[in-house]
Scaffold this active site. Structure first.
Site, mmCIF file in Angstrom:
data_model
loop_
_atom_site.group_PDB
_atom_site.id
_atom_site.type_symbol
_atom_site.label_atom_id
_atom_site.label_comp_id
_atom_site.label_asym_id
_atom_site.label_seq_id
_atom_site.Cartn_x
_atom_site.Cartn_y
_atom_site.Cartn_z
ATOM 1 N N HIS A 1 0.842 -1.204 0.000
ATOM 2 C CA HIS A 1 0.000 0.000 0.000
ATOM 3 C C HIS A 1 0.875 1.251 0.000
ATOM 4 C CE1 HIS A 1 -3.342 2.640 1.527
ATOM 5 N NE2 HIS A 1 -2.301 3.267 2.061
ATOM 6 N N GLU A 2 1.847 1.312 0.884
ATOM 7 C CA GLU A 2 2.703 2.497 0.965
ATOM 8 C C GLU A 2 3.547 2.662 -0.297
ATOM 9 O OE1 GLU A 2 2.373 4.779 3.179
ATOM 10 O OE2 GLU A 2 0.891 3.592 4.283
ATOM 11 N N HIS B 1 1.637 4.462 -2.945
ATOM 12 C CA HIS B 1 1.677 5.929 -2.875
ATOM 13 C C HIS B 1 2.897 6.463 -3.637
ATOM 14 C CE1 HIS B 1 -1.699 6.685 -0.312
ATOM 15 N NE2 HIS B 1 -1.229 5.997 0.711
ATOM 16 N N GLU C 1 -5.880 6.921 -1.039
ATOM 17 C CA GLU C 1 -5.797 5.685 -0.270
ATOM 18 C C GLU C 1 -6.373 4.501 -1.049
ATOM 19 O OE1 GLU C 1 -4.536 5.087 3.138
ATOM 20 O OE2 GLU C 1 -3.512 6.787 2.231
#
Length: 282
Positions: A133-134, A137, A186
């Site tokens: 997930h990070e 970004h 997100e």
């Protein structure tokens, strides 16, 4: 990571962020670019060196993940970078904080931070999802806007001082636009996490724990019950008043509710996800 290895995870060489970017993220990004004050906010970030400041504070305060320090997480980071075709793994740190959370800072040299509360709450595979997930970004180019969003209060004050208060007034519109963008970003990052872990159940378990996880009650949590709760949340949209309440409740949040994130990922884990995987099948 043992389970993911046995599943022979697919890699996505050459994948670009727009291939998994959530449409709401695209729209929110375009809307954000049109908000007065964004250019000045970016200039203030660079002028005051916030990126460098946070990097130095992070290096002094937290523990960096390396091959010899939290080696399993370091392996997860490198494997996730390979899956998402990120050439240079960013630095990864663990900070002492009982609240389960993770974030990415920096624009020219991004770095990822996981709290000890998150590390303790999640399994290896669930942490792998969060790391993916990070990295999402970073892959999607979110990090500059994220830096602004996490420091928007200070930036609005600086804008006000520089423009005799006018910038502060304009900055309030920027605050809401950034929070709207942050929530939508997100959803894109969650998709990157799924591309890494390649198991929707792992994602659902992560959201379930973030919504109401307790280290003493995890064994009593039931995924199917949580999925049913997602259905209840979605059914609430049949009422126009409930839709309005949802907008009101989320307008000042930096993150969507965990149950909404789960709902969005369940919806994407279908034909669109399968088509993307087929493009990279060998």
């Amino acid at each position: 990571m043992a389970d993911t290895k046995r599943r022979k995870l697919r890699t996505f060489p050459g994948i670009s962020a727009d291939q998994f970017q959530h449409p709401a993220d695209v729209r929110a990004t375009e809307a954000l670019k049109k908000v007065p004050g964004l250019g000045k906010a970016m200039a203030k970030v660079m002028e005051y060196g916030l990126e460098r400041l946070y990097y130095l504070d992070n290096t002094a305060s937290n523990v960096r993940v390396t091959e010899k320090m939290f080696g399993r997480m370091h392996q997860s980071l490198r494997w996730a970078c390979q899956i998402l075709d990120i050439e240079e793994p960013p630095e990864l740190y663990v900070t002492l904080d009982p609240n389960p959370n993770a974030w990415t800072y920096g624009h020219t040299k991004p770095f990822i931070i996981l709290t000890s509360g998150l590390v303790d709450l999640l399994t290896d595979e669930e942490r792998f999802f969060v790391i993916g997930h990070e990295l999402g970004h970073i892959k999607a180019g979110h990090v500059l806007y994220t830096l602004i969003a996490r420091n928007i209060a200070q930036i609005v004050t600086l804008l006000g001082q520089a423009t005799l208060g006018i910038g502060a007034i304009l900055g309030q519109g920027l605050v809401y636009a950034l929070l709207e963008w942050y929530r939508k970003a997100e959803l894109t990052a969650d998709r990157a996490g799924l591309l890494c872990v390649q198991n929707l159940d792992v994602c659902i378990h992560t959201f379930m724990k973030l919504a109401g996880g307790s280290s003493t009650l995890i064994a009593q949590m039931d995924k199917d019950e949580f999925v049913r709760q997602i259905g209840i949340y979605e059914d609430a949209d049949r009422s126009g008043l409930n839709k309005a309440y949802k907008v009101l409740l989320t307008s000042k949040r930096s993150h969507p509710y965990a149950i909404m994130r789960a709902s969005e990922l369940v919806a994407w884990n279908g034909e669109e996800y399968e088509r993307l995987c087929e493009q990279f099948s060998t």
